[in-house]
Design an enzyme around this catalytic site. Structure first.
Site, PDB file in Angstrom:
ATOM      1  CD1 TRP A 326     -23.196  21.308  29.901  1.00  0.00           C
ATOM      2  CD2 TRP A 326     -22.890  21.018  32.029  1.00  0.00           C
ATOM      3  NE1 TRP A 326     -23.314  22.397  30.573  1.00  0.00           N
ATOM      4  CE2 TRP A 326     -23.336  22.263  31.859  1.00  0.00           C
ATOM      5  CE3 TRP A 326     -22.729  20.481  33.261  1.00  0.00           C
ATOM      6  CZ2 TRP A 326     -23.656  23.125  33.027  1.00  0.00           C
ATOM      7  CZ3 TRP A 326     -23.019  21.328  34.333  1.00  0.00           C
ATOM      8  CH2 TRP A 326     -23.620  22.885  34.200  1.00  0.00           C
ATOM      9  CG  ASP A 327     -26.871  20.985  27.579  1.00  0.00           C
ATOM     10  OD1 ASP A 327     -25.669  21.042  27.947  1.00  0.00           O
ATOM     11  OD2 ASP A 327     -27.602  21.854  27.099  1.00  0.00           O
ATOM     12  CD  GLU A 469     -20.384  28.255  28.205  1.00  0.00           C
ATOM     13  OE1 GLU A 469     -20.861  29.155  27.585  1.00  0.00           O
ATOM     14  OE2 GLU A 469     -20.385  27.141  28.187  1.00  0.00           O
ATOM     15  CE  LYS A 581     -24.223  31.407  28.761  1.00  0.00           C
ATOM     16  NZ  LYS A 581     -23.576  30.592  27.439  1.00  0.00           N
ATOM     17  CD  GLN A 582     -24.506  28.025  32.204  1.00  0.00           C
ATOM     18  OE1 GLN A 582     -24.271  28.579  31.548  1.00  0.00           O
ATOM     19  NE2 GLN A 582     -25.188  26.677  32.346  1.00  0.00           N
TER      20      GLN A 582
HETATM   21  C1  BGC Z   1     -24.362  27.021  28.364  1.00  0.00           C
HETATM   22  C2  BGC Z   1     -23.734  25.562  28.359  1.00  0.00           C
HETATM   23  C3  BGC Z   1     -24.730  24.658  27.622  1.00  0.00           C
HETATM   24  C4  BGC Z   1     -24.582  24.859  26.281  1.00  0.00           C
HETATM   25  C5  BGC Z   1     -25.653  23.924  25.557  1.00  0.00           C
HETATM   26  C6  BGC Z   1     -24.416  27.274  26.797  1.00  0.00           C
HETATM   27  O1  BGC Z   1     -24.961  28.590  26.641  1.00  0.00           O
HETATM   28  O2  BGC Z   1     -23.502  27.979  29.108  1.00  0.00           O
HETATM   29  O3  BGC Z   1     -23.705  25.305  30.012  1.00  0.00           O
HETATM   30  O4  BGC Z   1     -24.155  23.398  28.106  1.00  0.00           O
HETATM   31  O5  BGC Z   1     -25.081  26.193  25.957  1.00  0.00           O
HETATM   32  O6  BGC Z   1     -26.970  24.112  25.969  1.00  0.00           O
END
Ligand code: BGC
Length: 728
Positions: A326-327, A469, A581-582
């Site tokens: 999704w980046d 996540e 996490k984010q």
């Molecule tokens: C993140 C995801 C991201 C992926 C690729 C993961 O560590 O949690 O949101 O899409 O890395 O960058």
């Protein structure tokens, strides 16, 4: 004024892997890691190829690293001079991030005097099948020099070897390697030739998986000896007979010469910067970091095709399986929309063209519609494994649910397509297959809805993973639900429009879908700010989030037993706490900030930020952007710098156990761009026109940049809190 150069002034062997990312050059077709020419596979050099993947046995499928056609080293008076084996007198490495030029200059002391090797290389932006290289050698004595340069087929692979049936050939001094991939037997051809400016003997040698020219000469003190090298690359993805294509382009390149090819390459970069450079007066650090980030985005943009996307680690290697996340839509797309809309179309076309893969994935989980790959490879194949993390304590694969539960991915595709159409005005993206993509994503969410759970007149999404996540299999993740609502609303608009124009694909019952999706958009449950003491005004990230232990980040960190342990999953230290996490709720609020008042945005920013590990490079940019929307650019600034410096400074996670997981961070680069342009400059659309509402952090006095909007280019000038936008 920044000089658009980053450099290292001494040699540190330990930095090699990191510098491989930082000094990367690329052209969207290949990425060449910024490693030294003499490096063999153990030092992680790579010419990483876009869009071709391979799988060996049960290993993870990943992109190909080509035979290393940059491989070169020196022998002086019979002794090999390479780093790190021979300590240099001096060493400098440079990257011109204005023009995608990598160079190094190393001087060694030999028993008879000093010898200096300089090299320069680029992945041509003018013709992506060409890599140009130049060598210059000077010695202060009559050195007996042998320059060895050619192709090393012993490449660094994480889950390889991917290349088989390797043939190494020499045709009149033009060397080539032809190989096939293991899984799909695709042909890969790398061809190279060298032109020297001195008289000397030359031989070809094939040894230890390498085919090399051996170029002999004796130096006169102080004189410069140069060699130009031309590498050409084709694969069966580029049409029939890649070998002849590579050979004839190689001949042509050699005829034209290094400088002519370089001029052409530099001219393309200048053209790109003429639309995309962002000037940030008063803050050189920010200006450098931001434009360096944009350099990376340009270097990995797949301009050579009409349908491809950008992997989460760009073209810096095989980590993250070279897959698209999704980046692209949520973090990188805006940069291309505003500076290079043609590339934005290529990115979105990739999603439309991989709809089949997404429909198969949905069906395999018992859903309707399109459930896009969490880690997308060609054809929309989901490379994400059910066991995507290895437990550091047991060494066993851990069941993770990214692939099956991170359903917000399909909404990201719809978001990207609709944003593309709106921003560029190019509705042709919503042709037959574009409309289908939006509808199938909406059908997917519709089939995932749980209606009237416990008799409530709402629809819910259970058992999902949001952007954070660390908390798996939660119910009603606010971000996911809001994005599903967006998908339903977008599908309704797209269907109505197609019905009006008579272009709705025949297989759909437009009226029925409009009715269902309208109902779903109205009834899908969107978590609301809490009224409970302790978190008044805070939106729970998912059902029951506030019941999780409210431990601080440092408390949770103190529980770490092994520094490489995974924080999420069944026994993760974050899983039963409110540590995330984010950015999650913050990502939602940033996207839909207009639906919330400032106080609500602030309350949530302030609640979640201290509870965020920022364990993903995607996180800081979202906090930066939302801080701008709250009217706090100075609060945004450190997050902006963090995002813009993700590859310049490094510092992200590089290794998980013995597995290399590093690489470049294009999503962070894209988020830095959005923060500058949409955050600090406050670019937004009002009454069909771009306007700005500047709110600069203290250190930035003025900004100047251009943006495209609906086919027209605008020049944006901001000084302090005043800004103008002028059509060009
Ligand atoms: C993140 C995801 C991201 C992926 C690729 C993961 O560590 O949690 O949101 O899409 O890395 O960058």
């Amino acid at each position: 004024m920044p000089d658009w150069i980053i450099h290292e002034d001494k040699y540190e062997e330990a930095d090699g892997v990191l510098l491989g990312n930082r000094y990367l050059v690329g052209n969207g077709y290949v990425g060449i890691r910024g490693t030294l020419e003499e490096y063999k596979a153990d030092k992680l050099p790579a010419i990483n190829l876009a869009g071709i993947y391979d799988r060996v046995g049960d290993n993870w499928r990943e992109p190909i690293n080509l035979p290393n056609a940059c491989y070169s080293y020196l022998r002086v008076d019979g002794d090999i001079y390479t780093l790190p084996e021979r300590e240099p007198v001096s060493h400098r490495m440079e990257l011109s991030y204005r023009h995608g030029l990598f160079s190094r200059t190393t001087t060694w002391h030999t028993a008879r005097g000093n010898i200096t090797l300089s090299t320069e290389r680029f992945a041509s932006m003018a013709n992506v099948h060409i890599i140009g290289m130049k060598f210059a050698i000077t010695a202060d004595f009559h050195a007996d020099v042998e320059l060895l340069t050619g192709i090393d087929t012993d490449v660094w692979d994480i889950n390889g070897p991917h290349l088989e049936n390797k043939v190494m050939e020499d045709e009149n001094g033009s060397l080539r390697v032809i190989a096939t991939t293991h899984e799909q037997h695709k042909t890969v051809v790398v061809c190279e030739s060298v032109k020297v400016n001195y008289a000397g003997e030359s031989k070809t040698t094939v040894k230890d998986d390498k085919i090399l020219h051996r170029l002999f000469f004796v130096t006169k003190p102080g004189e410069k000896y140069t060699a130009e090298k031309f590498v050409t690359i084709f694969t069966s993805n580029d049409g029939p007979d890649p070998a002849s294509k590579a050979v004839s382009l190689n001949r042509l390149s050699a005829e034209r010469g290094y400088e002519a090819l370089k001029d052409e390459h530099v001219a393309v970069w200048e053209e790109l910067w003429s639309h995309s450079e962002v000037e940030l007066t008063g803050d050189e650090q920010a200006e450098t970091a931001l434009n360096y980030s944009l350099y990376h985005l340009h270097s990995i943009a797949p301009r050579h095709t009409d349908s491809l996307s950008i992997p989460a680690r760009g073209l810096s290697g095989q980590t993250y399986k070279g897959a698209v996340f999704w980046d692209t839509e949520m973090f990188m797309l805006d940069f291309f929309l505003m500076t290079d809309p043609k590339t934005a179309r290529i990115l979105m076309k990739y999603r439309i063209d991989t709809l089949d893969g997404a429909m198969k994935k949905a069906a395999s989980y018992g859903y309707d519609g399109a459930f896009y790959a969490w880690e997308s490879q060609e054809g929309g194949y989901d490379a994400c494994s059910d066991y995507n993390v290895t437990d550091v304590f047991t060494g066993r694969p851990m069941r993770t649910f990214f692939k099956d539960k991170q359903i917000h991915i399909s909404a990201a595709i719809v978001y990207g397509i609709c944003r593309y159409a709106e921003w560029t005005g190019d509705n042709s993206i919503l042709d037959h297959n574009g409309v289908k993509t939006v509808i199938e994503c909406a059908k997917f969410y519709y089939s995932a809805l749980l209606k009237h759970v416990s008799g409530r007149d709402i629809y819910e999404l259970h058992d999902v993973i949001g952007p954070d996540e660390y908390h798996e299999r939660v119910n009603n993740n606010g971000y996911t639900n809001r994005m599903a609502k967006f998908t339903f609303e977008s599908a309704v608009k797209v269907i109505k429009n197609a019905m009006d124009e008579g272009t709705l694909p025949k297989e759909y019952d437009g009226l029925k879908l409009v009715e269902e999706f309208t109902d779903a958009a109205e009834k899908i449950y969107i978590p609301q700010p809490s009224a409970e003491p302790g978190h008044v005004g805070v939106i729970p990230q998912f059902d029951g989030y506030f019941d999780k232990e409210d431990a601080s980040l440092s408390q949770v960190r103190d529980r770490i037993i092994n520094e490489k342990e995974y924080w999420g999953g069944a026994y993760g230290i974050a899983s039963d706490t409110q540590i995330i996490k984010q950015a999650d709720v913050v990502t939602w609020l940033n996207l839909f900030s207009r639906e919330h008042d400032r106080e609500e945005l602030r309350t949530n920013w302030e609640y979640y930020e201290p509870r965020t590990e920022h364990g993903s490079s995607l996180s800081a940019g979202m906090y930066a952007m939302l801080a701008c929307k709250i009217g706090e650019p100075d609060k945004a600034y450190p997050f902006f710098i963090k995002s813009a410096s993700a590859d310049l400074r490094g510092g992200g996670k590089e290794w998980a156990g013995l597995i290399y997981i590093g690489g470049t961070h294009p999503a962070a680069a894209g988020a830095a761009y959005m923060t500058a342009v949409e955050g600090f400059a406050g670019i937004t659309i009002e009454n069909g026109k771009p306007v700005c509402h500047p709110s600069l952090p203290k250190s930035i006095k003025a900004m100047k940049f251009k943006i495209f909007y609906q086919g027209k280019e605008y020049l944006v000038n901001i000084e302090g809190d005043k800004g103008t936008i002028e059509g060009l």
